[in-house]
Design an enzyme around this catalytic site. Sequence first.
Site, PDB file in Angstrom:
ATOM      1  N   LYS A 191      31.458  32.557  40.569  1.00  0.00           N
ATOM      2  CA  LYS A 191      31.755  32.413  42.006  1.00  0.00           C
ATOM      3  C   LYS A 191      30.471  32.363  42.838  1.00  0.00           C
ATOM      4  O   LYS A 191      30.279  31.478  43.659  1.00  0.00           O
ATOM      5  CB  LYS A 191      32.642  33.573  42.500  1.00  0.00           C
ATOM      6  CG  LYS A 191      33.984  33.681  41.780  1.00  0.00           C
ATOM      7  CD  LYS A 191      34.829  34.827  42.307  1.00  0.00           C
ATOM      8  CE  LYS A 191      34.280  36.216  42.022  1.00  0.00           C
ATOM      9  NZ  LYS A 191      34.272  36.619  40.604  1.00  0.00           N
ATOM     10  N   ARG A 228      41.210  39.700  47.081  1.00  0.00           N
ATOM     11  CA  ARG A 228      41.345  40.144  45.696  1.00  0.00           C
ATOM     12  C   ARG A 228      42.673  40.846  45.445  1.00  0.00           C
ATOM     13  O   ARG A 228      42.925  41.268  44.311  1.00  0.00           O
ATOM     14  CB  ARG A 228      40.222  41.148  45.409  1.00  0.00           C
ATOM     15  CG  ARG A 228      39.160  40.650  44.466  1.00  0.00           C
ATOM     16  CD  ARG A 228      38.088  41.717  44.453  1.00  0.00           C
ATOM     17  NE  ARG A 228      37.304  41.677  43.256  1.00  0.00           N
ATOM     18  CZ  ARG A 228      36.068  41.187  43.203  1.00  0.00           C
ATOM     19  NH1 ARG A 228      35.486  40.676  44.259  1.00  0.00           N
ATOM     20  NH2 ARG A 228      35.400  41.224  42.082  1.00  0.00           N
ATOM     21  N   ARG A 270      22.699  45.945  38.173  1.00  0.00           N
ATOM     22  CA  ARG A 270      24.052  46.280  38.623  1.00  0.00           C
ATOM     23  C   ARG A 270      24.686  47.244  37.637  1.00  0.00           C
ATOM     24  O   ARG A 270      24.848  46.912  36.466  1.00  0.00           O
ATOM     25  CB  ARG A 270      24.901  45.001  38.759  1.00  0.00           C
ATOM     26  CG  ARG A 270      24.714  44.301  40.072  1.00  0.00           C
ATOM     27  CD  ARG A 270      25.533  43.039  40.181  1.00  0.00           C
ATOM     28  NE  ARG A 270      26.982  43.244  40.027  1.00  0.00           N
ATOM     29  CZ  ARG A 270      27.894  42.312  40.316  1.00  0.00           C
ATOM     30  NH1 ARG A 270      27.503  41.124  40.770  1.00  0.00           N
ATOM     31  NH2 ARG A 270      29.173  42.555  40.153  1.00  0.00           N
ATOM     32  N   ARG A 272      36.636  45.763  34.732  1.00  0.00           N
ATOM     33  CA  ARG A 272      36.669  44.819  35.865  1.00  0.00           C
ATOM     34  C   ARG A 272      37.589  43.639  35.550  1.00  0.00           C
ATOM     35  O   ARG A 272      38.328  43.172  36.407  1.00  0.00           O
ATOM     36  CB  ARG A 272      35.257  44.308  36.175  1.00  0.00           C
ATOM     37  CG  ARG A 272      34.452  45.291  37.000  1.00  0.00           C
ATOM     38  CD  ARG A 272      32.972  45.079  36.824  1.00  0.00           C
ATOM     39  NE  ARG A 272      32.474  43.812  37.325  1.00  0.00           N
ATOM     40  CZ  ARG A 272      31.334  43.247  36.937  1.00  0.00           C
ATOM     41  NH1 ARG A 272      30.575  43.849  36.028  1.00  0.00           N
ATOM     42  NH2 ARG A 272      30.941  42.117  37.446  1.00  0.00           N
TER      43      ARG A 272
HETATM   44  P1  AP5 Z   1      28.079  34.774  38.908  1.00  0.00           P
HETATM   45  O1  AP5 Z   1      27.897  33.503  39.655  1.00  0.00           O
HETATM   46  O2  AP5 Z   1      27.361  35.979  39.374  1.00  0.00           O
HETATM   47  O3  AP5 Z   1      29.638  35.082  38.757  1.00  0.00           O
HETATM   48  P2  AP5 Z   1      30.600  35.859  39.730  1.00  0.00           P
HETATM   49  O4  AP5 Z   1      31.956  35.279  39.521  1.00  0.00           O
HETATM   50  O5  AP5 Z   1      30.045  35.871  41.108  1.00  0.00           O
HETATM   51  O6  AP5 Z   1      30.532  37.295  39.029  1.00  0.00           O
HETATM   52  P3  AP5 Z   1      30.396  38.734  39.657  1.00  0.00           P
HETATM   53  O7  AP5 Z   1      29.972  39.664  38.568  1.00  0.00           O
HETATM   54  O8  AP5 Z   1      29.615  38.723  40.898  1.00  0.00           O
HETATM   55  O9  AP5 Z   1      31.899  38.969  39.967  1.00  0.00           O
HETATM   56  P4  AP5 Z   1      32.617  40.247  40.392  1.00  0.00           P
HETATM   57  O10 AP5 Z   1      33.880  39.685  40.924  1.00  0.00           O
HETATM   58  O11 AP5 Z   1      32.735  41.255  39.323  1.00  0.00           O
HETATM   59  O12 AP5 Z   1      31.620  40.937  41.431  1.00  0.00           O
HETATM   60  P5  AP5 Z   1      31.625  41.100  42.988  1.00  0.00           P
HETATM   61  O13 AP5 Z   1      30.232  41.197  43.411  1.00  0.00           O
HETATM   62  O14 AP5 Z   1      32.521  40.122  43.631  1.00  0.00           O
HETATM   63  O15 AP5 Z   1      27.733  34.476  37.393  1.00  0.00           O
HETATM   64  C1  AP5 Z   1      27.728  35.521  36.435  1.00  0.00           C
HETATM   65  C2  AP5 Z   1      26.570  35.317  35.451  1.00  0.00           C
HETATM   66  O16 AP5 Z   1      26.820  34.119  34.713  1.00  0.00           O
HETATM   67  C3  AP5 Z   1      25.221  35.110  36.145  1.00  0.00           C
HETATM   68  O17 AP5 Z   1      24.217  35.738  35.393  1.00  0.00           O
HETATM   69  C4  AP5 Z   1      25.039  33.591  36.160  1.00  0.00           C
HETATM   70  O18 AP5 Z   1      23.691  33.220  36.155  1.00  0.00           O
HETATM   71  C5  AP5 Z   1      25.759  33.177  34.889  1.00  0.00           C
HETATM   72  N1  AP5 Z   1      26.356  31.858  34.989  1.00  0.00           N
HETATM   73  C6  AP5 Z   1      26.974  31.287  36.073  1.00  0.00           C
HETATM   74  N2  AP5 Z   1      27.421  30.057  35.798  1.00  0.00           N
HETATM   75  C7  AP5 Z   1      27.091  29.823  34.493  1.00  0.00           C
HETATM   76  C8  AP5 Z   1      27.297  28.725  33.621  1.00  0.00           C
HETATM   77  N3  AP5 Z   1      27.919  27.612  34.024  1.00  0.00           N
HETATM   78  N4  AP5 Z   1      26.853  28.828  32.352  1.00  0.00           N
HETATM   79  C9  AP5 Z   1      26.225  29.958  31.940  1.00  0.00           C
HETATM   80  N5  AP5 Z   1      25.984  31.044  32.726  1.00  0.00           N
HETATM   81  C10 AP5 Z   1      26.421  30.974  33.983  1.00  0.00           C
HETATM   82  O19 AP5 Z   1      32.324  42.527  43.143  1.00  0.00           O
HETATM   83  C11 AP5 Z   1      31.709  43.687  42.635  1.00  0.00           C
HETATM   84  C12 AP5 Z   1      32.582  44.899  42.935  1.00  0.00           C
HETATM   85  O20 AP5 Z   1      32.691  45.085  44.361  1.00  0.00           O
HETATM   86  C13 AP5 Z   1      34.048  44.790  42.460  1.00  0.00           C
HETATM   87  O21 AP5 Z   1      34.197  45.182  41.112  1.00  0.00           O
HETATM   88  C14 AP5 Z   1      34.734  45.759  43.437  1.00  0.00           C
HETATM   89  O22 AP5 Z   1      34.526  47.080  43.067  1.00  0.00           O
HETATM   90  C15 AP5 Z   1      33.990  45.513  44.741  1.00  0.00           C
HETATM   91  N6  AP5 Z   1      34.622  44.469  45.552  1.00  0.00           N
HETATM   92  C16 AP5 Z   1      34.077  43.265  45.901  1.00  0.00           C
HETATM   93  N7  AP5 Z   1      34.937  42.546  46.639  1.00  0.00           N
HETATM   94  C17 AP5 Z   1      36.068  43.308  46.749  1.00  0.00           C
HETATM   95  C18 AP5 Z   1      37.326  43.099  47.365  1.00  0.00           C
HETATM   96  N8  AP5 Z   1      37.609  41.972  48.005  1.00  0.00           N
HETATM   97  N9  AP5 Z   1      38.251  44.093  47.274  1.00  0.00           N
HETATM   98  C19 AP5 Z   1      37.979  45.255  46.650  1.00  0.00           C
HETATM   99  N10 AP5 Z   1      36.804  45.510  46.035  1.00  0.00           N
HETATM  100  C20 AP5 Z   1      35.858  44.535  46.078  1.00  0.00           C
HETATM  101 MG    MG Z   2      29.385  37.394  42.405  1.00  0.00          MG
END
Ligand code: AP5
Ligand code: MG
Length: 186
Positions: free
Chosen positions: A14, A89, A134, A146
């Site tokens: 994402k 979410r 992280r 997660r």
């Molecule tokens: P990346 O682009 O970072 O993927 P992502 O989907 O953004 O993954 P996140 O880990 O950020 O998702 P998340 O939903 O767990 O975390 P968030 O910060 O939203 O890519 C991942 C990795 O893959 C990177 O290293 C990248 O380089 C690599 N990659 C990308 N594309 C690739 C490809 N094509 N090929 C190979 N490698 C690739 O949330 C964190 C926490 O915050 C949640 O767990 C929750 O506790 C809280 N939170 C956030 N939003 C909410 C909400 N709305 N409600 C409640 N709690 C929330």
């Molecule tokens: Mg992210």
Amino acid sequence: MNHIVLFGPPGCGKGTQAQMLVEHCSYQHVSTGELLRVEMSGDTELGLEAKKYIDKGELVPDQTVIGMICHYLKENGKVPGIIYDGFPRTITQAEALDEMLASRNENIGGLFSLEVPHEELIKRLTLRGISSGRIDDSDIATIENRISVYEEKTQPLIDYYTRQGKYYGILGTGTIEEIAERLINA
Ligand code: AP5
Ligand code: MG
């Protein structure tokens, strides 16, 4: 103003694809995860509260993130479009977003879901855990939790947006550029 949601499990890309889209269409990118990490690094009251959930891979309470997005929308009233990453979410968050946008005579244009197999998610997040700092990437149990939380609480949004005719599934594997091209075409 256009509003689009980038959707999918942890590690599906994402954040990576939001960056690509920002360069392509000059929309703004808002990630609730990033906003929460800024709060945590500043040791704010909100950040300290959120950390209890994030470090375990659980969702932060709905009202906290809804409040953050409500504030963000008030501050960003004049941009061409917004790309939401990691929000909504839960059904409660999706309903709140619909209401906030309806009060501005706006709505969600589409939910673009990046589809990536489970083993690839684990591979990407474990790899990032080595360097990201992280805590929620640092051990396999938290990563798996997660993904389970996503399946239980977030995946039901697929039906919610399908009923509105706004769901688009996108193959999330391949190179970053290939996936960006699929998103832009969709
Ligand atoms: P990346 O682009 O970072 O993927 P992502 O989907 O953004 O993954 P996140 O880990 O950020 O998702 P998340 O939903 O767990 O975390 P968030 O910060 O939203 O890519 C991942 C990795 O893959 C990177 O290293 C990248 O380089 C690599 N990659 C990308 N594309 C690739 C490809 N094509 N090929 C190979 N490698 C690739 O949330 C964190 C926490 O915050 C949640 O767990 C929750 O506790 C809280 N939170 C956030 N939003 C909410 C909400 N709305 N409600 C409640 N709690 C929330
Ligand atoms: Mg992210």
